[in-house]
Design an enzyme around this catalytic site. Structure first.
Site, PDB file in Angstrom:
ATOM      1  N   TRP A  40       0.879  -1.163   0.000  1.00 18.53           N
ATOM      2  CA  TRP A  40       0.000   0.000   0.000  1.00 18.53           C
ATOM      3  C   TRP A  40       0.915   1.210   0.000  1.00 18.53           C
ATOM      4  O   TRP A  40       1.705   1.405   0.914  1.00 18.53           O
ATOM      5  CB  TRP A  40      -0.888  -0.018   1.239  1.00 18.53           C
ATOM      6  CG  TRP A  40      -1.983   0.998   1.264  1.00 18.53           C
ATOM      7  CD1 TRP A  40      -3.102   1.033   0.487  1.00 18.53           C
ATOM      8  CD2 TRP A  40      -2.081   2.122   2.152  1.00 18.53           C
ATOM      9  NE1 TRP A  40      -3.898   2.094   0.836  1.00 18.53           N
ATOM     10  CE2 TRP A  40      -3.295   2.793   1.852  1.00 18.53           C
ATOM     11  CE3 TRP A  40      -1.269   2.637   3.163  1.00 18.53           C
ATOM     12  CZ2 TRP A  40      -3.707   3.941   2.525  1.00 18.53           C
ATOM     13  CZ3 TRP A  40      -1.684   3.781   3.839  1.00 18.53           C
ATOM     14  CH2 TRP A  40      -2.889   4.411   3.512  1.00 18.53           C
ATOM     15  N   ASN A  44       6.972  -3.855   5.782  1.00 20.86           N
ATOM     16  CA  ASN A  44       5.806  -3.071   6.183  1.00 20.86           C
ATOM     17  C   ASN A  44       6.277  -1.976   7.128  1.00 20.86           C
ATOM     18  O   ASN A  44       7.151  -2.209   7.962  1.00 20.86           O
ATOM     19  CB  ASN A  44       4.773  -3.932   6.924  1.00 20.86           C
ATOM     20  CG  ASN A  44       4.022  -4.855   6.009  1.00 20.86           C
ATOM     21  OD1 ASN A  44       4.092  -4.717   4.792  1.00 20.86           O
ATOM     22  ND2 ASN A  44       3.317  -5.806   6.581  1.00 20.86           N
ATOM     23  N   GLU A  59     -20.649   7.939  11.700  1.00 24.87           N
ATOM     24  CA  GLU A  59     -20.265   6.617  11.210  1.00 24.87           C
ATOM     25  C   GLU A  59     -20.989   6.284   9.906  1.00 24.87           C
ATOM     26  O   GLU A  59     -20.395   5.703   8.981  1.00 24.87           O
ATOM     27  CB  GLU A  59     -20.557   5.561  12.291  1.00 24.87           C
ATOM     28  CG  GLU A  59     -20.259   4.134  11.890  1.00 24.87           C
ATOM     29  CD  GLU A  59     -18.796   3.860  11.571  1.00 24.87           C
ATOM     30  OE1 GLU A  59     -18.516   2.773  11.026  1.00 24.87           O
ATOM     31  OE2 GLU A  59     -17.932   4.725  11.849  1.00 24.87           O
ATOM     32  N   LYS A  91     -19.117   5.466   6.358  1.00 25.45           N
ATOM     33  CA  LYS A  91     -19.336   4.243   5.585  1.00 25.45           C
ATOM     34  C   LYS A  91     -19.723   4.566   4.143  1.00 25.45           C
ATOM     35  O   LYS A  91     -19.258   3.925   3.205  1.00 25.45           O
ATOM     36  CB  LYS A  91     -20.419   3.375   6.236  1.00 25.45           C
ATOM     37  CG  LYS A  91     -19.982   2.697   7.491  1.00 25.45           C
ATOM     38  CD  LYS A  91     -18.970   1.610   7.195  1.00 25.45           C
ATOM     39  CE  LYS A  91     -18.169   1.264   8.439  1.00 25.45           C
ATOM     40  NZ  LYS A  91     -17.129   2.220   8.767  1.00 25.45           N
ATOM     41  N   HIS A 115     -26.769  26.524  11.452  1.00 21.69           N
ATOM     42  CA  HIS A 115     -25.549  27.306  11.628  1.00 21.69           C
ATOM     43  C   HIS A 115     -24.562  27.112  10.467  1.00 21.69           C
ATOM     44  O   HIS A 115     -23.364  27.316  10.646  1.00 21.69           O
ATOM     45  CB  HIS A 115     -24.874  26.944  12.958  1.00 21.69           C
ATOM     46  CG  HIS A 115     -25.690  27.314  14.154  1.00 21.69           C
ATOM     47  ND1 HIS A 115     -25.930  28.616  14.519  1.00 21.69           N
ATOM     48  CD2 HIS A 115     -26.359  26.529  15.053  1.00 21.69           C
ATOM     49  CE1 HIS A 115     -26.683  28.634  15.602  1.00 21.69           C
ATOM     50  NE2 HIS A 115     -26.958  27.379  15.943  1.00 21.69           N
ATOM     51  N   LYS A 129      -6.857  -1.846   5.628  1.00 21.40           N
ATOM     52  CA  LYS A 129      -7.600  -2.332   6.789  1.00 21.40           C
ATOM     53  C   LYS A 129      -6.868  -2.022   8.091  1.00 21.40           C
ATOM     54  O   LYS A 129      -7.426  -1.481   9.014  1.00 21.40           O
ATOM     55  CB  LYS A 129      -7.825  -3.837   6.658  1.00 21.40           C
ATOM     56  CG  LYS A 129      -8.588  -4.464   7.827  1.00 21.40           C
ATOM     57  CD  LYS A 129     -10.003  -3.940   7.899  1.00 21.40           C
ATOM     58  CE  LYS A 129     -10.799  -4.596   8.998  1.00 21.40           C
ATOM     59  NZ  LYS A 129     -12.138  -3.988   9.128  1.00 21.40           N
TER      60      LYS A 129
END
Length: 611
Positions: free
Chosen positions: A74, A100, A484, A488, A507, A606
């Site tokens: 990654w 890593n 949340e 998602k 506001h 992840k």
């Protein structure tokens, strides 16, 4: 980062390495590669994209070897490309390395190595490790010693696996900050970032500590500290089920994990059994002593786990009467704060290896706050090992990058912590305690009923698919649930989504509302419902279209531009666990309609094991 597999065995291990990488795909990655040592020397293959593309290369070239290392990357340093994919090599020395983490002093090391005559062919920080080991080999000649001497010069986080053409029956590994474990097989020795990658060959696992190095041969693993001091680490048998990391009848891991939430909650709360009381020992053997005179709670987490902490703040202050602050881990460690040794520091992480959360915990402990508790899904993780108390959620493996069942089990654990603190502070009567236990025992059934709403949510998702923006609203402890839900939706569908406390609508955010901006409202039948209704009217007056997740007894009527989906029952303070489930399903089904990669959203990993 993101995933490592290594093997030394008495057979061709190319298939083992590839299968291990497939099991690590859930971590998120942009390229993959492997290196094998055989009678013809060192063979390296790399591919941008999925492990399937690397597999095709292996099959085409018939690559084989008894010793090998493999990696999914990654991107952190250098764009996703074949030249930046691991393994990286130091050609003259016949060395290959996978890594890593992030090497913070890589620029200084690169300058030194260039001056020594080494040529760099990538933009990564990892390549310095290969050349540094090659340089140390010139003076020591011993492979294991050269790796140890090299990692002692690295600053930052790393887990590495290294092989050498002239040592064809050996792999050397080391870790500092990033997870790495050993697997002891009947026919060889293995290493990986995650036990799931090794279930195909062994369940006998040895977890390395920070600062450990190990030399793997076919029949033996030798572990030392960086300075060469021998150490022994306990062998454990992995409890991870091979079936738990298979899709089964589900289309995606995320869908599977959403529907596993009743079982995950049941497993997490199993210790309550038929108990008539809530005991501090749920949080660890020393919990009563450490929690009895806590003055305040500091929760540290990232992403979805941070949202769980925000929900817990409402519970801890309202039910337990304990002041609570919630910090984003990556911010907390870099600001000046006022430490209090009577603070309970709570870290939350699915993997237990989140680099920012680990660093924030270490910072808090350095400030003298040693009353620490972690809520985590991986019992052998770094966070669990570094805290005084721990509560292990039993969500099982969570493969989808977007967290679902880990989140709801974290909430269940935080509610238990709230009740423990309330009881220790004399704020939980015997009658209330009995009622709370009944609510918790019924929770898996309540969540299962919410999952039955999936067909209606699937219909809603068709209307969302072409939208480019969405606004989520909630009040009180349901504001973090709105956060949340927005997270998602953006993670999975790439629709820009924001969440606000509903009272903040006037506001500023109200300026965004028009016919093209769907507004999703979390509307439980609680004390703030009437206030929320007023906020919803403000949306309708501006032509906004409302999608309302309400309780069965909420008096919110459907009308033109107002769509209402009613959850089966109101669940009081635990309502947050029910209301997040339809938001997960909405994000999942919108992503399906838009055709995005549900389990592996672009640019995301992840387990974020780097800062």
């Amino acid at each position: 980062m993101c995933g490592i597999v290594a093997a030394v065995a008495g057979r061709n291990i190319a298939a083992v390495l590839l299968e291990g990488l497939r099991k690590l795909e859930y971590r998120g990655y942009d390229s993959a590669g492997l290196a094998l040592v055989n009678g013809e020397g060192l063979q390296r293959l790399r591919a941008v994209g999925r492990v399937a593309e690397l597999t095709a290369q292996v099959e085409k070239t018939r690559a084989a070897g008894d010793t090998g290392i493999a990696h999914t990357r990654w991107a952190t340093h250098g764009v996703p490309s074949e030249r930046n994919a691991h393994p990286h090599v130091s050609g003259a020395a016949g060395l290959a390395v996978v890594h890593n983490g992030i090497i913070e002093n890589h620029e200084a090391l690169r300058s030194r190595l260039v001056a020594a005559g080494y040529e760099f062919t990538s933009d990564t920080d990892t390549e310095v490790i290969a050349h540094l080991i090659a340089l140390e080999l010139k003076s020591t000649g011993d492979f294991f010693a050269a790796v140890r001497r090299s990692v002692s010069q690295l600053r930052g986080a790393y887990a590495i696996a290294v092989l050498r053409e002239s040592d064809p029956d050996k792999v050397v590994v080391a870790r500092q900050g990033s997870p790495l474990l050993l697997g002891l097989g009947e026919d060889g020795s293995y290493a990986a970032s995650d036990a799931s990658a090794l279930l195909q060959v062994t369940r006998r696992i040895v977890y390395l500590d920070n600062g450990d190095c190990a030399e793997l041969t076919r029949g033996h693993c030798r572990i030392t500290r960086v300075d060469g001091t021998p150490v022994e680490r306990p062998e454990t048998e992995s409890r991870l089920s091979a079936d738990a990391v298979e899709l089964g009848r589900y289309r995606h891991y995320m869908q599977k994990e959403i529907f596993e939430q009743p079982v995950a909650l049941s497993n997490t709360l199993e210790m309550l059994g038929t108990a008539h009381s809530i005991q501090p020992g749920l949080m660890g053997a020393n919990a009563r002593a450490l929690l009895a005179d806590v003055r305040q709670v500091l929760i540290i987490a990232c992403g979805t786990s941070y949202h769980a902490g925000l929900v817990a703040r409402y519970w801890l202050e309202a039910i337990a009467g304990v002041p609570c602050s919630v910090e984003v881990a990556s911010e907390y460690r870099y600001r000046d704060s006022v430490p209090d040794p009577q603070t309970l520091v709570v870290t939350i992480s699915q993997s237990g290896e989140t680099a920012d959360t680990l660093a924030a915990l270490q910072h808090a402990k350095a400030l003298g706050m040693t009353r620490t508790l972690t809520i985590c899904n991986v019992p052998e993780s770094s966070l669990v090992r570094e805290t005084a108390l721990r509560f292990i959620t039993r969500a099982g493996p969570e493969i989808g990058v977007a967290s679902t069942k880990a989140f709801t089990t974290q909430l269940a654990a935080l509610y238990l912590l709230t009740l423990v603190l309330a009881k220790l502070r004399g704020r939980l009567s015997e009658q209330a305690e009995t009622a709370e236990l009944e609510l918790l025992r019924h929770l898996p059934i309540a969540v299962a009923k919410v999952l039955e709403l999936e067909p209606w949510i699937r219909d809603w998702s068709e209307r969302f698919a072409m939208k480019q923006h969405a606004l989520f609203l909630g009040r009180g402890l349901h504001y973090p649930i709105a956060l949340e839900g927005a997270l998602k939706l953006k993670e999975l569908s790439y629709i820009h989504a924001e969440a606000y406390p509903a009272g903040e609508l006037k506001h500023g955010p109200l300026a965004l509302v028009d016919r093209e901006m769907p507004v999703i409202a979390v509307a439980p039948n609680d004390a703030l419902l009437e206030k929320l209704k007023s906020n919803l009217q403000e949306v309708r007056a501006r032509g906004g279209e409302l999608y309302v997740f309400a309780d069965a007894d909420s008096e919110i009527a459907e009308s033109d531009g107002v769509h209402v989906l009613r959850l089966p029952e109101h669940y009081g303070a635990l309502s947050a666990l029910l209301h997040v489930v339809p938001l997960q399903l909405l994000a999942y089904h919108v992503a399906l309609v838009r055709g995005t990669d549900v389990d592996k959203p672009r640019n995301l990993a992840k387990s974020v094991t780097v800062e």
